[in-house]
Design an enzyme around this catalytic site. Structure first.
Site, PDB file in Angstrom:
ATOM      1  CG  ASP A 442       4.886  -4.030   9.337  1.00 33.45           C
ATOM      2  OD1 ASP A 442       5.806  -5.115   9.162  1.00 33.45           O
ATOM      3  OD2 ASP A 442       4.452  -3.388   8.139  1.00 33.45           O
ATOM      4  CG  ASP A 641       1.735  -0.557   6.353  1.00 35.62           C
ATOM      5  OD1 ASP A 641       2.070  -1.742   6.908  1.00 35.62           O
ATOM      6  OD2 ASP A 641       1.565  -0.501   5.007  1.00 35.62           O
TER       7      ASP A 641
END
Length: 752
Positions: A442, A641
């Site tokens: 990400d 996250d």
């Protein structure tokens, strides 16, 4: 006294106490006491825990193909079944509570019988007969009560014709205890050669210690497995419990979320969570959707905008229409994706089951052949020799070394990894990480800091950088937008004085305007400049340059003329470039998948030399990207996250969460990088390789030990050397094999 919740020893005068059923209980802490008061039967009688909701389905965590509508144990491996979908109302696993009680209550007995067996003949006043009976009294509760669940699983493995590790444990413990019981009650059946220190050798300590070690292993395993449902529980906890519904008569009422129906009009007040997916009917407010989309910037919502359940409303009030409720919401679909991905992984224990199937059958066959061979063809007393040798085979083959081979390596590797800032959730993650060849990452919060920061000022005309920044910050001090926070923070860092703003107005989705120090100011994108009639052609090249570098660009117009550009960006973490280079050096392919726009994503990818980029992806798109790479034959690790990363983290061969991210991401992942530093992936992979190498060494030793020990115990050397292996020596050999496995595992502390 013993705390009935956690099993710890507590003083009789402990301050935390509670009564139930006419008896008083003491607790180590207020937390344990409150758990007990809320549900005493769950801890006093785990089998009578509150029933699960109607329609609950149960499955084996190691064999997902096993599924039924009631609790029980797996017919393949004997493991207790778990609900397919955990509930927020679930307490501690009843099996964990039960095993903890059995372990702590009987551990002192196991240690006592071990001491007596090893050194009892040196203690004054303990005759051989008294030692034997004392060992029996101490070992019986351990084997018959604490080990009762193991014997149940042993019986089930026999009934289901599915030999597994419980078959060996039950057979080994039962043989050791049964042989010792016969030796205690009928010692005259045994020849003088089997007497030592004035009595026939008994092996109560082996039976008791095996039960205690097995219970300890089960406690560690159940604790680790409980984290599997933590991600889903965290997701379920995101949704608000109630919603505020507008009635047709103009009144309002708070109702449970489960009572919301499609078409209901709901009010979302400032700071509240949006209850369900729907459409804004009235009001205007920024909504923080980062928990589901990964975008760090709140999205302005106006009439006609779509909203997602569990996102957080900003400082405005909204009235929304419920369009999707229950299992149809985005949050519910993410929960289902995480649950499905968690259950679909093939556990590492599958291979152990296949190996143990043939191993168990082989050991049982050798023990039976030993019994018949010695009984029919051995020297007198033939059947005594037959029984003793068959028991020696079962004892020496009891899978202590085999059972410790991987857990010890895992425990040591996990501790070493923790010192390096890497947390492994389970043994499967350690085993799988070394095979990964593709890492999907990400952007926001993983490669970058995850919060906007000031990037650059480009002044035009006669304006200076300080002038442009001071005016922009003065205008933005009335805004709660994260981009505005970054501009104001930079002005204060430069110690610029901010002036009062008059007539401040936020123009949805395009910027803000107001009057500062007698000047009319507009700060926003090109749409706001067009609306204000401000020419931006002179700034076009500079603005495009900043965008391609990953920045968000705002134009500042003063009195209808362009004064400058203000760029704000989500900065890349200082360690990211080094981490990507190290991953490339390790032969890994790096793919970025982010909810940010394509231009920003490509700008970050260029700076970091990332191999493949995917922008504007949704949570389900990330999971699909993982599945597509796996279908192409790649072993995939996903690093993220946010809550939006949870499905992909769960679907990947190895999910890697940033310790600086959300609890849901960390619960969905099997590896957590405590400092949020991607360089930890390289360290984790090195530890994975060393741990798996160590596990293979341990397994090879355990099987080699059995390959040599079992034939000797069966009497293979007797015709040539006249040597028999007594069960006492077999028990000692079994202990030494375990010590050897532990010693080899401890080498991982030094990285070998």
């Amino acid at each position: 006294m013993r705390d009935p919740v956690c099993g710890m020893s507590v003083a009789p005068d402990a301050p935390h106490r509670a009564g139930h059923g006419g008896q008083e209980y003491r607790f180590c802490s207020a937390g344990c006491r409150s758990k007990f008061v809320a549900a005493p039967d769950r801890y006093l009688n785990p089998a009578a825990a509150a029933p699960a909701p109607a329609g609950t389905r149960y499955t084996c965590p190691m064999h997902p193909e096993i599924e039924q509508d009631h609790p029980g144990t797996c017919p393949i491996c004997g493991m207790a079944l778990e609900p397919l979908m955990p509930s927020l109302d679930d307490g501690e696993n009843p099996e964990l509570t039960d095993f903890r009680r059995r372990f702590w209550w009987t551990l002192p007995l196991s240690l006592a019988v071990f001491v007596i067996a090893m050194a009892g003949h040196r203690l004054p006043g303990l005759s051989a007969t008294l030692r034997t009976w004392l060992e029996l009294v101490l070992a019986a509760p351990v084997v018959l009560w604490a080990g009762a669940p193991f014997f149940q699983r042993w019986a089930q493995s026999i009934a289901n014709r599915s030999p597994n590790m419980w078959t060996l444990i039950g057979t080994g413990v039962g043989a050791a205890f049964g042989y010792s019981l016969v030796a205690t009650l009928l010692p005259d059946l045994f020849p003088a050669a089997f007497r030592e220190h004035g009595r026939v050798g008994v092996y109560y300590e082996a039976a008791a210690i095996i039960v205690s070690l097995t219970l300890l292993g089960q406690l560690l395993e159940l604790k680790a497995r409980s984290s599997t449902s933590a991600a889903i529980k965290s997701l379920l906890g995101l949704a608000p419990k109630t919603a505020r519904r507008l009635r047709d008569d103009g009144g309002e009422e708070d109702i449970p979320l489960t009572h919301v129906h499609i078409g209901d009009r709901l009010r979302v007040r400032p700071g509240e969570k949006v209850p369900v997916d729907g459409e804004v009917l009235e009001g205007r407010s920024p909504v923080d959707e980062s928990m589901l989309t990964g975008e760090p910037v709140p999205v302005e919502k106006t009439p006609g905008s779509a909203v997602i359940g569990a996102t957080i409303n900003g400082n405005g009030s909204l009235v929304i229409r419920a369009d999707r409720v229950g299992a149809d919401t985005v949050l519910a679909q993410i929960v289902q994706l995480v649950a499905q991905a968690q259950r679909s992984r093939a556990p590492m224990q599958r291979l152990a089951d296949k190996v143990s199937y043939w191993f168990v059958l082989g050991v049982l066959a050798i023990a039976a052949a030993t019994l018949l061979g010695w009984g029919l063809f051995g020297p007198p007393p033939a059947w005594t020799y037959a029984f003793v040798n068959a028991v020696a085979v079962l004892i020496i083959a009891c899978p202590c070394a085999l059972g410790l081979a991987t857990p010890m390596s895992i425990m040591v590797a996990t501790g070493r990894a923790a010192q390096a800032g890497v947390l492994f959730r389970d043994a499967e993650a350690i085993e799988r990480l070394r095979t990964v060849d593709t890492v999907i990452v990400d952007k926001t919060g993983t490669l970058t800091e995850g919060r906007p920061a000031f990037r650059e000022i480009v002044p035009f005309g006669n304006w200076s950088e300080a002038d442009v920044l001071g005016l922009a910050a003065s205008l933005d001090q009335g805004s709660e937008h994260p981009l505005a926070d970054a501009i104001v923070a930079e002005a204060r860092r430069r110690q610029l004085s901010l002036q009062r703003v008059d007539g401040f107005e936020s123009v949805t989705g395009i910027g803000v305007r107001g009057r500062v120090a007698g000047h009319d100011l507009h700060l926003g994108n090109t749409a706001l400049m067009q609306e204000a009639g401000v020419a931006t052609q002179a700034a076009q090249a500079q603005a495009e340059r900043l965008r391609t570098e990953g920045a968000s660009v705002m134009h500042l117009a003063v009195d209808g003329a362009l004064a400058g550009l203000v760029a704000v960006a989500d900065p890349i973490k200082p360690s990211t470039a080094e981490a990507i280079a190290a991953l490339h050096a390790a032969g890994l392919r790096i793919v970025m998948a982010t909810g940010d726009g394509r231009t920003t994503a490509e700008a970050v990818a260029r700076q970091l030399h990332i191999d493949e980029v995917h922008g504007e992806v949704r949570p389900q798109d990330k999971a699909a990207l993982v599945a597509r790479a796996q279908a192409q034959g790649h072993r995939v690790a996903m690093a993220g996250d946010g809550i939006n990363d949870a499905p992909a983290l769960a679907a990947a061969d190895v999910g890697i969460a940033m310790g600086t991210g959300t609890d849901v991401a960390m619960s969905s992942a099997q590896v957590t990088l405590v400092k949020g530093d991607l360089r930890g992936i390289v360290r984790a992979r090195q530890i994975s390789q060393a741990a798996v190498r160590n596990m293979r060494q341990n397994l090879a030793f355990a099987f080699a030990y059995n390959a040599l020990g079992v034939p000797i115990a069966a009497g293979l050397l007797y015709p040539v050397f006249g040597v028999l292996l007594s069960p006492m020596i077999a028990a000692l050999a079994m202990s030494l094999s375990s010590v050897s496995v532990v010693a080899n595992a401890l080498r991982l502390h030094s990285g070998r």
